[in-house]
Design a protein around this motif. Structure first.
Motif, PDB file in Angstrom:
ATOM      1  N   LEU A  62      -5.071   1.132  14.205  1.00 27.00           N
ATOM      2  CA  LEU A  62      -5.295   1.432  12.791  1.00 27.00           C
ATOM      3  C   LEU A  62      -5.359   2.936  12.614  1.00 27.00           C
ATOM      4  CD1 LEU A  62      -6.804  -1.509  13.218  1.00 27.00           C
ATOM      5  CD2 LEU A  62      -7.496  -1.059  10.858  1.00 27.00           C
ATOM      6  N   ILE A  63      -4.524   3.444  11.713  1.00 28.84           N
ATOM      7  CA  ILE A  63      -4.452   4.875  11.430  1.00 28.84           C
ATOM      8  C   ILE A  63      -5.061   5.109  10.054  1.00 28.84           C
ATOM      9  CG2 ILE A  63      -2.915   6.856  11.141  1.00 28.84           C
ATOM     10  CD1 ILE A  63      -0.850   5.212  12.825  1.00 28.84           C
ATOM     11  N   MET A  64      -6.120   5.899   9.997  1.00 31.68           N
ATOM     12  CA  MET A  64      -6.786   6.206   8.728  1.00 31.68           C
ATOM     13  C   MET A  64      -6.466   7.643   8.343  1.00 31.68           C
ATOM     14  SD  MET A  64     -10.496   4.356   9.164  1.00 31.68           S
ATOM     15  CE  MET A  64     -10.610   2.567   9.321  1.00 31.68           C
ATOM     16  N   ASP A  65      -5.657   7.802   7.304  1.00 31.56           N
ATOM     17  CA  ASP A  65      -5.168   9.118   6.892  1.00 31.56           C
ATOM     18  C   ASP A  65      -5.980   9.630   5.713  1.00 31.56           C
ATOM     19  OD1 ASP A  65      -3.727  11.390   6.459  1.00 31.56           O
ATOM     20  OD2 ASP A  65      -1.829  10.407   6.008  1.00 31.56           O
ATOM     21  N   GLU A  66      -6.904  10.555   5.968  1.00 30.58           N
ATOM     22  CA  GLU A  66      -7.790  11.121   4.934  1.00 30.58           C
ATOM     23  C   GLU A  66      -8.442  10.010   4.101  1.00 30.58           C
ATOM     24  OE1 GLU A  66      -8.734  14.111   4.409  1.00 30.58           O
ATOM     25  OE2 GLU A  66      -7.331  15.402   5.450  1.00 30.58           O
ATOM     26  N   PRO A  67      -9.070   9.030   4.735  1.00 32.36           N
ATOM     27  CA  PRO A  67      -9.565   7.884   3.973  1.00 32.36           C
ATOM     28  C   PRO A  67     -10.768   8.170   3.102  1.00 32.36           C
ATOM     29  CG  PRO A  67     -10.313   7.729   6.233  1.00 32.36           C
ATOM     30  CD  PRO A  67      -9.400   8.922   6.173  1.00 32.36           C
ATOM     31  N   ILE A 118     -11.528   2.834  -5.018  1.00 33.11           N
ATOM     32  CA  ILE A 118     -10.671   3.206  -3.889  1.00 33.11           C
ATOM     33  C   ILE A 118     -11.258   2.678  -2.588  1.00 33.11           C
ATOM     34  CG2 ILE A 118      -9.789   5.136  -2.526  1.00 33.11           C
ATOM     35  CD1 ILE A 118      -8.289   4.837  -5.085  1.00 33.11           C
ATOM     36  N   ALA A 119     -12.579   2.744  -2.459  1.00 37.67           N
ATOM     37  CA  ALA A 119     -13.244   2.271  -1.244  1.00 37.67           C
ATOM     38  C   ALA A 119     -12.981   0.786  -1.011  1.00 37.67           C
ATOM     39  CB  ALA A 119     -14.746   2.540  -1.341  1.00 37.67           C
ATOM     40  N   ASP A 120     -13.102  -0.026  -2.060  1.00 37.05           N
ATOM     41  CA  ASP A 120     -12.847  -1.466  -1.926  1.00 37.05           C
ATOM     42  C   ASP A 120     -11.374  -1.734  -1.626  1.00 37.05           C
ATOM     43  OD1 ASP A 120     -15.456  -2.191  -2.277  1.00 37.05           O
ATOM     44  OD2 ASP A 120     -15.268  -2.702  -4.400  1.00 37.05           O
ATOM     45  N   GLN A 121     -10.493  -0.950  -2.238  1.00 35.18           N
ATOM     46  CA  GLN A 121      -9.061  -1.128  -1.967  1.00 35.18           C
ATOM     47  C   GLN A 121      -8.745  -0.829  -0.505  1.00 35.18           C
ATOM     48  OE1 GLN A 121      -6.288   0.570  -4.927  1.00 35.18           O
ATOM     49  NE2 GLN A 121      -8.054   0.835  -6.268  1.00 35.18           N
ATOM     50  N   GLN A 122      -9.387   0.184   0.055  1.00 29.68           N
ATOM     51  CA  GLN A 122      -9.171   0.500   1.465  1.00 29.68           C
ATOM     52  C   GLN A 122      -9.657  -0.636   2.362  1.00 29.68           C
ATOM     53  OE1 GLN A 122     -11.187   4.248   1.889  1.00 29.68           O
ATOM     54  NE2 GLN A 122      -9.381   5.444   1.378  1.00 29.68           N
ATOM     55  N   ILE A 123     -10.792  -1.240   2.001  1.00 29.66           N
ATOM     56  CA  ILE A 123     -11.312  -2.363   2.776  1.00 29.66           C
ATOM     57  C   ILE A 123     -10.314  -3.518   2.747  1.00 29.66           C
ATOM     58  CG2 ILE A 123     -13.119  -4.121   2.900  1.00 29.66           C
ATOM     59  CD1 ILE A 123     -14.046  -1.381   3.856  1.00 29.66           C
ATOM     60  N   TYR A 150      -4.045   4.413   3.998  1.00 29.51           N
ATOM     61  CA  TYR A 150      -3.853   5.700   3.336  1.00 29.51           C
ATOM     62  C   TYR A 150      -5.027   6.038   2.420  1.00 29.51           C
ATOM     63  CZ  TYR A 150       0.978   5.533   4.972  1.00 29.51           C
ATOM     64  OH  TYR A 150       2.098   5.483   5.763  1.00 29.51           O
ATOM     65  N   GLN A 151      -5.079   7.313   2.024  1.00 30.32           N
ATOM     66  CA  GLN A 151      -6.131   7.799   1.128  1.00 30.32           C
ATOM     67  C   GLN A 151      -6.119   7.035  -0.188  1.00 30.32           C
ATOM     68  OE1 GLN A 151      -6.051  12.064   0.588  1.00 30.32           O
ATOM     69  NE2 GLN A 151      -6.952  11.925  -1.422  1.00 30.32           N
TER      70      GLN A 151
END
Length: 504
Positions: free
Chosen positions: A168-173, A149-154, A90-91
């Protein structure tokens, strides 16, 4: 076999979903293939989020078929979807801030060694290996609290890979990421594609869709419209399919008469954040505050409005000095601020649309300290119509609206207060192309009515398309004041990446 013709890993056919009388999704089709990145685009309210939640097991479809590897599936929970190999990034990730990176990756499934004790060394070694595979450096032992946020997404992606997620679904990442962080995320996405995983990418940014993805599915008003190979389509065609019409002007800027100075900022300074900030915005003028992420633009706006403190300098509105750190006084003087984070700072998410629209003018609607629903709804209806807010009812909860309509509600709230100066931070972040055009048209009309507008934007086309002047910030200082006729991508980016001395 070509990834575009390979059998789908995941496929939805003729899927529909309703919530009472509201049809959120109708006749949706989607096929995700191994070794391919598939974009899904559409205006806010097109049904993208509903589609994702069905795939993630959060919602159950009403009709249609859902297959993985050609076999029917019906997820009754998110746990079942994860077990089948589906992960959603998620974003805004939801990690445990007081736990380490390693503990977050293995939350709920820690490996056990001898004597039934958690094997921390094995966990850490696997996280190191995962980060190496992704080509990123994140300390596996540090707490996630304070990570970008970028590191959390990783970390969320690493968790998905450790679970052997195939989809893998990337929703407004990328909505909250800087340019460098976006490039890192895309490198990770491409590496996952090359490993043979199927990726779905949701974004409002066409440069990202066309730069990253192999195919694109367009949705409109909850309905599947079309699926195209990226190589065989264009941005103009995708926009036409999304909105059902030609969007002739994304930046409908109309020249306005520039009048007297309304907002004057002189020598504003806050140690460590910004220094010697001076500028003027005149009646009828749209001034853009541009610069890279972290340049201090939002901090300046918050200080000007009175939310944040400053140590030196002065803010004047229509010639009258405003007191420091006093938003109420700023509002009374005619200053309005539409913040970057509309959900957390601009709206009361759990309140109704009517309550949010009338929030800034509530004192004028009360009688003997009370406000009637009739009076509130009358004023809210007026502004909802003016800004074409799409909502089932004024008593609908604001949090249920699409991102574009939430932005319109925040704008309505401030315009109802009849401000002289409007500060609008990232006016079109996270909203679709059709609504972007509407917001831009509205800004141009407001300037034509004599408002002074200070627009903060990270989107260079928006800056160049809408601003009469561009103020560029770099590391807390204004490095350039560029008139519209001289504003180009090169002049703005030069000022955004160099010190004041270098610009001079």
């Amino acid at each position: 076999m070509d990834s575009t013709t390979a059998a789908p890993v995941l496929e939805l056919k003729d899927v529909s979903k309703s919530f009472g009388a509201v049809i959120a999704l109708r006749r949706a089709d989607l096929a995700l293939r191994a070794g391919s990145i598939h974009a899904v685009v559409g205006e806010n309210g097109a049904g993208k989020s509903t589609l994702v939640k069905i795939m993630a097991g959060l919602y159950q479809r009403d009709t249609g078929t859902f297959e993985m590897d050609g076999a029917p599936v019906h997820f009754r929970s998110t746990a079942e979807a994860k077990a089948a190999g589906i992960a959603v990034i998620y974003q805004e990730p939801t990690l445990f801030p007081d736990l380490s990176v390693t503990e977050n990756v293995f939350m709920g499934r820690q490996p056990v060694g001898r004597f039934g004790r958690i094997d921390k060394a094995a966990m850490r070694a696997e996280v190191v290996e995962l980060m190496n595979r992704l080509g990123v450096r994140i300390d596996p032992d540090r707490l996630t609290d304070g990570l970008s946020i970028a590191d959390q997404q990783i970390i969320e992606i690493a968790k998905a890979i450790s679970l052997d997620a195939r989809v893998l679904i990337m929703d407004e990442p990328t909505a909250a990421l800087s340019g460098v962080e976006v490039e890192r995320l895309f490198a990770v996405a491409r590496s996952l594609r090359d490993e043979g995983r199927a990726l779905m990418f949701i974004s409002h940014r066409f440069d990202e869709v066309f730069g990253l993805c192999d195919t694109v599915t367009v949705m409109r008003d909850g309905t599947y419209i079309s699926t195209e190979a990226i190589a065989d389509t264009s941005e103009a065609e995708i926009v036409r399919l999304m909105v059902g019409r030609e969007v002739k002007e994304l930046f409908p800027k109309v020249p306005a008469e520039i009048g007297r100075p309304l907002l004057q900022v002189d020598g504003l300074t806050m140690a460590g954040t910004f220094a010697d900030i001076s500028f003027t915005v005149r009646s009828g003028e749209i001034v853009a505050l541009a610069g890279l992420v972290g340049a201090g633009r939002s901090e300046v706006a918050r200080a000007v409005f009175g939310v944040d403190p400053y140590e030196a300098g002065q803010v004047r509105l229509d010639g009258v000095a405003l007191p420091k750190q006093n938003p109420a006084a700023s509002m009374r003087a005619g200053l309005a601020l539409v913040p970057e984070d509309r959900r957390k700072q601009g709206l009361v998410i759990d309140a109704t649309v009517a309550t949010n629209i009338t929030d800034a003018i509530r004192p004028t609607l009360t009688k003997f300290g009370l406000i009637t629903a009739r009076r509130e709804n009358h004023e809210a209806q007026l502004w909802a119509r003016k800004l074409e807010v799409k909502t089932a009812a004024l008593d609908a909860v604001a949090g249920t609206l699409s991102g574009g309509n939430q932005q319109k509600v925040v704008l309505a709230k401030w315009l109802a207060a009849n401000p002289k100066v409007l500060i609008i931070d990232e006016p079109t972040r996270g909203i679709d192309v059709g609504t972007k055009s509407e917001v831009h048209r509205m800004m141009s009309e407001l300037a034509g009515m004599g408002l002074a507008i200070l627009m903060i934007s990270s989107e260079l086309p928006e800056v160049l398309g809408m601003a009469d002047r561009v103020l560029v910030m770099h590391e807390g200082r204004i490095t350039a004041d560029i008139p519209r006729a001289e504003a180009t991508p090169e002049t703005v980016m030069f000022a955004a990446t160099h010190t004041n001395e270098e610009v001079a």
